[in-house]
Scaffold this active site. Structure first.
Site, short mmCIF file in Angstrom:
data_model
loop_
_atom_site.label_atom_id
_atom_site.label_comp_id
_atom_site.label_asym_id
_atom_site.label_seq_id
_atom_site.Cartn_x
_atom_site.Cartn_y
_atom_site.Cartn_z
N GLY A 158 15.89 -18.93 41.01
CA GLY A 158 17.02 -19.52 41.71
C GLY A 158 17.15 -21.02 41.64
O GLY A 158 18.06 -21.59 42.26
N LYS A 218 18.00 -23.09 39.06
CA LYS A 218 19.25 -23.49 38.41
C LYS A 218 20.46 -22.92 39.14
O LYS A 218 21.52 -23.56 39.19
CB LYS A 218 19.24 -23.06 36.95
CG LYS A 218 18.14 -23.70 36.11
CD LYS A 218 18.18 -23.20 34.68
CE LYS A 218 16.96 -23.68 33.91
NZ LYS A 218 15.70 -23.05 34.39
N ASP A 253 21.19 -5.63 35.03
CA ASP A 253 20.87 -6.19 33.72
C ASP A 253 22.13 -6.86 33.20
O ASP A 253 23.15 -6.20 32.97
CB ASP A 253 20.43 -5.04 32.80
CG ASP A 253 19.99 -5.52 31.43
OD1 ASP A 253 20.36 -6.63 31.03
OD2 ASP A 253 19.28 -4.74 30.75
N CYS A 278 13.48 -22.39 27.02
CA CYS A 278 12.37 -23.33 27.06
C CYS A 278 11.51 -23.13 25.81
O CYS A 278 10.29 -23.19 25.86
CB CYS A 278 11.56 -23.20 28.33
SG CYS A 278 10.81 -21.59 28.57
#
Length: 347
Positions: free
Chosen positions: A155, A157, A207, A277
């Protein structure tokens, strides 16, 4: 990337090591490791192959110990109140030129020092890496917009986007839809959003790759789970065991499916930010190029974060990218390795 139900983001109270795959299975026998770094040899070889003379800079970045960083949560407080709370407890800090709400804490400060602050307990700040603050800033959510966060837990971002687009005179706050399939992670997401006062967020336990095509959003953030090649650390035991070539294959398939769906539900005239990342092109430029080849009504736009490349000692090292306008941040003492791209759908 593996299927979404086998993914998670390895964060500690938001100060994370980036998105990693969950449910990874260790290889039947230990994989070959690079002697100098203790990391999988295939990862080190991929970086040396892709980055050539910059590979040593990346490897050095993997060995750095980063300071604690945090973001003032403007849904509950503001940067000046957070600065005052740090001053009261003699926690040193530097302000971040490219983001007024971001702080880099002084040497010797650990996360536990922040946990003890009343401001932390009240949800007035959130521990978050500098690099992970970039995707929401690149998306720049707008008041009144319908925003999708495709991979939302835990949570950080999501709440940042809610804080960036509060209600304005005559305009409602951005309405953020946050997707999370895993029930325990959805509960953690909901807990964090409630603590941070992000009331303009609706959590969907689903999803994101399976969203119905009738959904439509003005803006989409896809911070995709990935191998975490930008956030691994030298002699990282977890990466040594689980960051396998098979994992890389799975995550890439999932990244493509997620981005394909994100562009499908993006409204004409809207924008999507795709980030990871990872510093590997197969998870970044390759995925973006593949998606653009499928969506002829979409095109790349430049990632813009004001002041990022002129922030003095807090300026990140940026790696070359073959896609103009995208951003690849090199692992360093202050920054995790991160890739950020922005795609717009023509109206």
């Amino acid at each position: 990337m593996s299927p979404r139900q086998r993914m998670h983001k390895r964060h500690t109270n938001g100060q994370g090591r980036g998105n990693r795959a969950r449910g990874e299975q260790a290889p039947a026998k230990p994989q070959e490791l690079d002697e100098a770094t203790g990391l999988p040899l295939h990862l080190v070889e991929a970086v040396r192959r892709e980055r050539a003379e910059l590979a040593d800079t990346i490897i050095a970045g993997w060995g750095e110990v980063r300071p604690v960083t945090l973001r003032a949560n403007t849904l509950r407080s503001d940067a000046e109140r957070v600065a005052a709370a740090l001053d009261e407890t003699d926690i040193g800090y530097a302000r971040v030129p490219w983001y007024a709400d971001a702080f880099v804490l002084g040497e010797g400060t650990v996360e536990r020092d922040v946990w003890a602050l009343d401001a932390y307990q009240a949800g007035e700040l959130y521990l978050q890496s500098l690099s992970s603050m970039l995707p929401p800033l690149a998306l720049s959510p707008a008041p009144g917009a319908d925003v999708l966060d495709m991979c939302a837990a835990p949570g950080g971002k999501t709440s940042q986007m809610a804080a960036l687009a509060p209600a304005a005179p005559g305009v409602r706050a951005a309405r953020v839809t946050a997707c999370e399939l895993s029930a325990p992670r959805a509960e953690k997401l909901e807990h964090n959003l409630a603590k941070l006062g992000a009331t303009n967020v609706q959590v969907m336990r689903c999803d994101a790759r399976r969203l119905d095509s009738w959904f439509a959003f003005d803006q989409v953030l896809l911070d995709a789970p990935c191998t975490g090649s930008g956030t691994v650390r030298t002699h990282d035991d977890h990466a040594a065991r689980y960051l396998t070539p098979e994992l890389a294959d799975r995550v890439e398939r999932s990244q493509r499916a997620l981005l394909d769906k994100g562009l499908e539900v993006l409204k004409p005239g809207g924008a999507l930010v795709y980030s990871t990342c990872s510093i590997l092109s197969r998870e970044n430029e390759d995925v973006v190029e593949w998606a653009l080849s499928r969506h002829g009504d979409c095109e790349l736009a430049s990632v813009e974060v004001g002041g990022l490349t002129d922030a003095g000692d807090l300026t990140p090292t940026v790696l070359p990218t073959r896609l103009a306008g995208t951003l690849t941040v090199c692992p360093s003492r202050l920054y995790e390795g991160f890739f950020v791209s922005r795609i717009v759908k023509r109206g």
